[in-house]
Design a protein around this motif. Structure first.
Motif, PDB file in Angstrom:
ATOM      1  N   VAL A 104      23.108  32.350  -9.729  1.00  0.00           N
ATOM      2  CA  VAL A 104      22.679  33.045  -8.707  1.00  0.00           C
ATOM      3  C   VAL A 104      23.944  33.674  -8.072  1.00  0.00           C
ATOM      4  CG1 VAL A 104      21.604  32.970  -6.459  1.00  0.00           C
ATOM      5  CG2 VAL A 104      20.625  31.615  -8.238  1.00  0.00           C
ATOM      6  N   LYS A 105      23.929  34.860  -7.716  1.00  0.00           N
ATOM      7  CA  LYS A 105      25.172  35.526  -7.254  1.00  0.00           C
ATOM      8  C   LYS A 105      24.519  35.643  -5.450  1.00  0.00           C
ATOM      9  CE  LYS A 105      25.881  37.925 -11.483  1.00  0.00           C
ATOM     10  NZ  LYS A 105      26.106  39.246 -12.176  1.00  0.00           N
ATOM     11  N   GLY A 106      25.765  35.459  -4.904  1.00  0.00           N
ATOM     12  CA  GLY A 106      25.570  35.782  -3.321  1.00  0.00           C
ATOM     13  C   GLY A 106      24.885  34.690  -2.334  1.00  0.00           C
ATOM     14  N   ILE A 107      24.555  33.466  -3.217  1.00  0.00           N
ATOM     15  CA  ILE A 107      23.810  32.501  -2.361  1.00  0.00           C
ATOM     16  C   ILE A 107      24.965  31.202  -2.624  1.00  0.00           C
ATOM     17  CG2 ILE A 107      22.079  30.900  -1.764  1.00  0.00           C
ATOM     18  CD1 ILE A 107      20.369  33.249  -2.372  1.00  0.00           C
ATOM     19  N   SER A 108      25.372  30.591  -1.821  1.00  0.00           N
ATOM     20  CA  SER A 108      26.381  29.421  -2.115  1.00  0.00           C
ATOM     21  C   SER A 108      25.784  28.181  -2.690  1.00  0.00           C
ATOM     22  CB  SER A 108      26.945  28.882  -0.858  1.00  0.00           C
ATOM     23  OG  SER A 108      26.157  28.445  -0.036  1.00  0.00           O
ATOM     24  N   MET A 109      26.516  27.594  -3.610  1.00  0.00           N
ATOM     25  CA  MET A 109      26.041  26.339  -4.210  1.00  0.00           C
ATOM     26  C   MET A 109      25.510  25.234  -3.154  1.00  0.00           C
ATOM     27  SD  MET A 109      25.441  25.470  -7.311  1.00  0.00           S
ATOM     28  CE  MET A 109      26.333  26.469  -8.289  1.00  0.00           C
ATOM     29  N   ARG A 110      26.098  25.173  -2.109  1.00  0.00           N
ATOM     30  CA  ARG A 110      25.648  24.343  -1.009  1.00  0.00           C
ATOM     31  C   ARG A 110      24.325  24.479  -0.686  1.00  0.00           C
ATOM     32  NH1 ARG A 110      27.492  23.896   4.960  1.00  0.00           N
ATOM     33  NH2 ARG A 110      26.571  21.805   5.554  1.00  0.00           N
ATOM     34  N   GLN A 111      24.111  25.855  -0.198  1.00  0.00           N
ATOM     35  CA  GLN A 111      22.837  26.459   0.124  1.00  0.00           C
ATOM     36  C   GLN A 111      21.675  25.958  -0.941  1.00  0.00           C
ATOM     37  OE1 GLN A 111      21.414  28.558   3.133  1.00  0.00           O
ATOM     38  NE2 GLN A 111      20.026  27.170   2.190  1.00  0.00           N
ATOM     39  N   LEU A 112      21.936  26.236  -2.066  1.00  0.00           N
ATOM     40  CA  LEU A 112      20.930  26.111  -3.195  1.00  0.00           C
ATOM     41  C   LEU A 112      20.898  24.524  -3.366  1.00  0.00           C
ATOM     42  CD1 LEU A 112      22.180  28.857  -5.550  1.00  0.00           C
ATOM     43  CD2 LEU A 112      20.074  28.877  -4.316  1.00  0.00           C
ATOM     44  N   ASP A 113      21.959  23.699  -3.391  1.00  0.00           N
ATOM     45  CA  ASP A 113      21.743  22.344  -3.633  1.00  0.00           C
ATOM     46  C   ASP A 113      20.869  21.633  -2.330  1.00  0.00           C
ATOM     47  OD1 ASP A 113      23.164  22.303  -5.887  1.00  0.00           O
ATOM     48  OD2 ASP A 113      25.026  21.662  -5.163  1.00  0.00           O
ATOM     49  N   GLU A 114      21.224  21.978  -1.174  1.00  0.00           N
ATOM     50  CA  GLU A 114      20.510  21.324  -0.064  1.00  0.00           C
ATOM     51  C   GLU A 114      18.925  21.978   0.040  1.00  0.00           C
ATOM     52  OE1 GLU A 114      21.647  19.256   2.052  1.00  0.00           O
ATOM     53  OE2 GLU A 114      23.336  19.028   1.006  1.00  0.00           O
ATOM     54  N   HIS A 115      18.662  23.207  -0.577  1.00  0.00           N
ATOM     55  CA  HIS A 115      17.254  23.761  -0.664  1.00  0.00           C
ATOM     56  C   HIS A 115      16.620  22.825  -1.875  1.00  0.00           C
ATOM     57  CE1 HIS A 115      14.671  27.337  -0.980  1.00  0.00           C
ATOM     58  NE2 HIS A 115      13.977  26.197  -0.648  1.00  0.00           N
ATOM     59  N   TYR A 116      17.340  22.294  -2.943  1.00  0.00           N
ATOM     60  CA  TYR A 116      16.816  21.810  -4.123  1.00  0.00           C
ATOM     61  C   TYR A 116      16.373  20.445  -3.612  1.00  0.00           C
ATOM     62  CZ  TYR A 116      16.453  19.930  -8.769  1.00  0.00           C
ATOM     63  OH  TYR A 116      15.860  19.230  -9.936  1.00  0.00           O
ATOM     64  N   LYS A 117      17.080  19.843  -2.580  1.00  0.00           N
ATOM     65  CA  LYS A 117      16.767  18.509  -2.267  1.00  0.00           C
ATOM     66  C   LYS A 117      15.529  18.423  -1.416  1.00  0.00           C
ATOM     67  CE  LYS A 117      21.770  16.737  -1.575  1.00  0.00           C
ATOM     68  NZ  LYS A 117      22.672  16.592  -0.584  1.00  0.00           N
ATOM     69  N   LEU A 118      15.111  19.420  -0.835  1.00  0.00           N
ATOM     70  CA  LEU A 118      13.816  19.624  -0.358  1.00  0.00           C
ATOM     71  C   LEU A 118      12.717  19.733  -1.392  1.00  0.00           C
ATOM     72  CD1 LEU A 118      14.676  22.024   2.902  1.00  0.00           C
ATOM     73  CD2 LEU A 118      14.375  19.498   2.760  1.00  0.00           C
ATOM     74  N   TYR A 119      12.939  20.346  -2.380  1.00  0.00           N
ATOM     75  CA  TYR A 119      11.957  20.578  -3.268  1.00  0.00           C
ATOM     76  C   TYR A 119      11.909  19.270  -4.160  1.00  0.00           C
ATOM     77  CZ  TYR A 119      11.011  21.418  -8.347  1.00  0.00           C
ATOM     78  OH  TYR A 119      10.759  21.074  -9.711  1.00  0.00           O
ATOM     79  N   VAL A 120      13.003  18.473  -4.260  1.00  0.00           N
ATOM     80  CA  VAL A 120      12.828  17.105  -4.982  1.00  0.00           C
ATOM     81  C   VAL A 120      11.990  16.223  -4.081  1.00  0.00           C
ATOM     82  CG1 VAL A 120      14.184  15.032  -5.494  1.00  0.00           C
ATOM     83  CG2 VAL A 120      15.005  17.381  -6.186  1.00  0.00           C
ATOM     84  N   GLY A 121      12.094  16.362  -2.785  1.00  0.00           N
ATOM     85  CA  GLY A 121      11.469  15.649  -1.751  1.00  0.00           C
ATOM     86  C   GLY A 121      10.120  15.750  -1.939  1.00  0.00           C
ATOM     87  N   TYR A 122       9.469  17.144  -2.191  1.00  0.00           N
ATOM     88  CA  TYR A 122       8.045  17.367  -2.297  1.00  0.00           C
ATOM     89  C   TYR A 122       7.334  16.708  -3.456  1.00  0.00           C
ATOM     90  CZ  TYR A 122       8.891  21.009   1.455  1.00  0.00           C
ATOM     91  OH  TYR A 122       9.153  21.771   2.628  1.00  0.00           O
ATOM     92  N   VAL A 123       8.356  17.031  -4.437  1.00  0.00           N
ATOM     93  CA  VAL A 123       7.762  16.202  -5.578  1.00  0.00           C
ATOM     94  C   VAL A 123       7.521  14.545  -5.635  1.00  0.00           C
ATOM     95  CG1 VAL A 123       8.323  15.649  -8.423  1.00  0.00           C
ATOM     96  CG2 VAL A 123       8.902  17.747  -7.352  1.00  0.00           C
TER      97      VAL A 123
END
Length: 214
Positions: free
Chosen positions: A14-33
């Motif tokens: 992914v270009k233009g979006i930081s790894m920190r932003q994506l990783d924190e977003h992913y944690k929310l997704y893991v929480g839904y699962v």
């Protein structure tokens, strides 16, 4: 026992979006699962639900939590899939169908951008079974604005948690960045899968679909 596992995604693509932003977003997704597994593993005991009613009750709370976690899981799967590992140049049958319906790709991008700016949760390009055409659906919450029997092609998350670390209040800049990361190979795969499904259903009915995708 339900034990769904979160999918993994190559965020380095992914270009233009930081790894920190994506990783924190992913944690929310893991929480839904995780919550979906928890909900689906609750045994049904009639004695636990003697208070069932549509204002407040254990069953109402359970069912509202279930659809929120379930749609949150599905939508994030689709979102992360269609913005990673991609050929980011628009191409293929899905592009042809988009430009046919929306006149130009720029018109489509303008439309989905404005839907994204007007919603609190999601903007989704979908093909609806009622007319076999594209629609851009806006949703404020995972389970508010959902459309039954509609096939998602492109999913864009516009919750603040999807962009605030990198873009602050500049949602439009985030949307422009997301559009530059669209994985058109995934969009074409989803589109072709829908066409194949419709062809199969049409053959089973010994009829043809009148709406013009194939």
């Amino acid at each position: 026992m339900y034990n769904l596992k979160p999918e993994t995604f190559n965020f380095k693509s992914v270009k233009g979006i930081s790894m920190r932003q994506l990783d924190e977003h992913y944690k929310l997704y893991v929480g839904y699962v995780s919550k979906l597994n928890e909900i689906w593993n609750i045994p049904y005991l009639p004695s636990n639900y003697n208070d069932s009613n549509p204002t407040y009750s254990k069953m109402r709370s359970l069912k509202l939590g279930e659809t929120y976690a379930l749609n949150g899981t599905k939508l994030h799967n689709l979102y992360f899939q269609n913005m990673t590992n991609g050929n980011n140049t628009p191409y293929g049958p899905v592009l042809n169908a988009i430009t046919k319906q929306f006149s130009t790709l720029d018109n489509f991008i303008s439309y989905i951008t404005n839907v994204g700016l007007s919603m609190r949760g999601w903007a989704i390009l979908t093909i609806d079974s009622i007319d076999n055409k594209f629609h851009i659906i806006g949703s404020d919450l995972h389970d508010t604005g959902s459309v039954w029997l509609s096939y998602p092609i492109l999913v864009m998350d516009v919750y603040e948690h999807a962009y605030f670390m990198d873009f602050g209040t500049d949602r439009k800049k985030y949307i422009n960045t997301f559009i530059q990361n669209i994985n058109w190979a995934i969009l074409n795969q989803r589109f072709q899968k829908y066409i194949s499904l419709m062809k199969s259903m049409s053959m089973n009915r010994q009829n043809t679909c009148p709406f013009g995708f194939y």
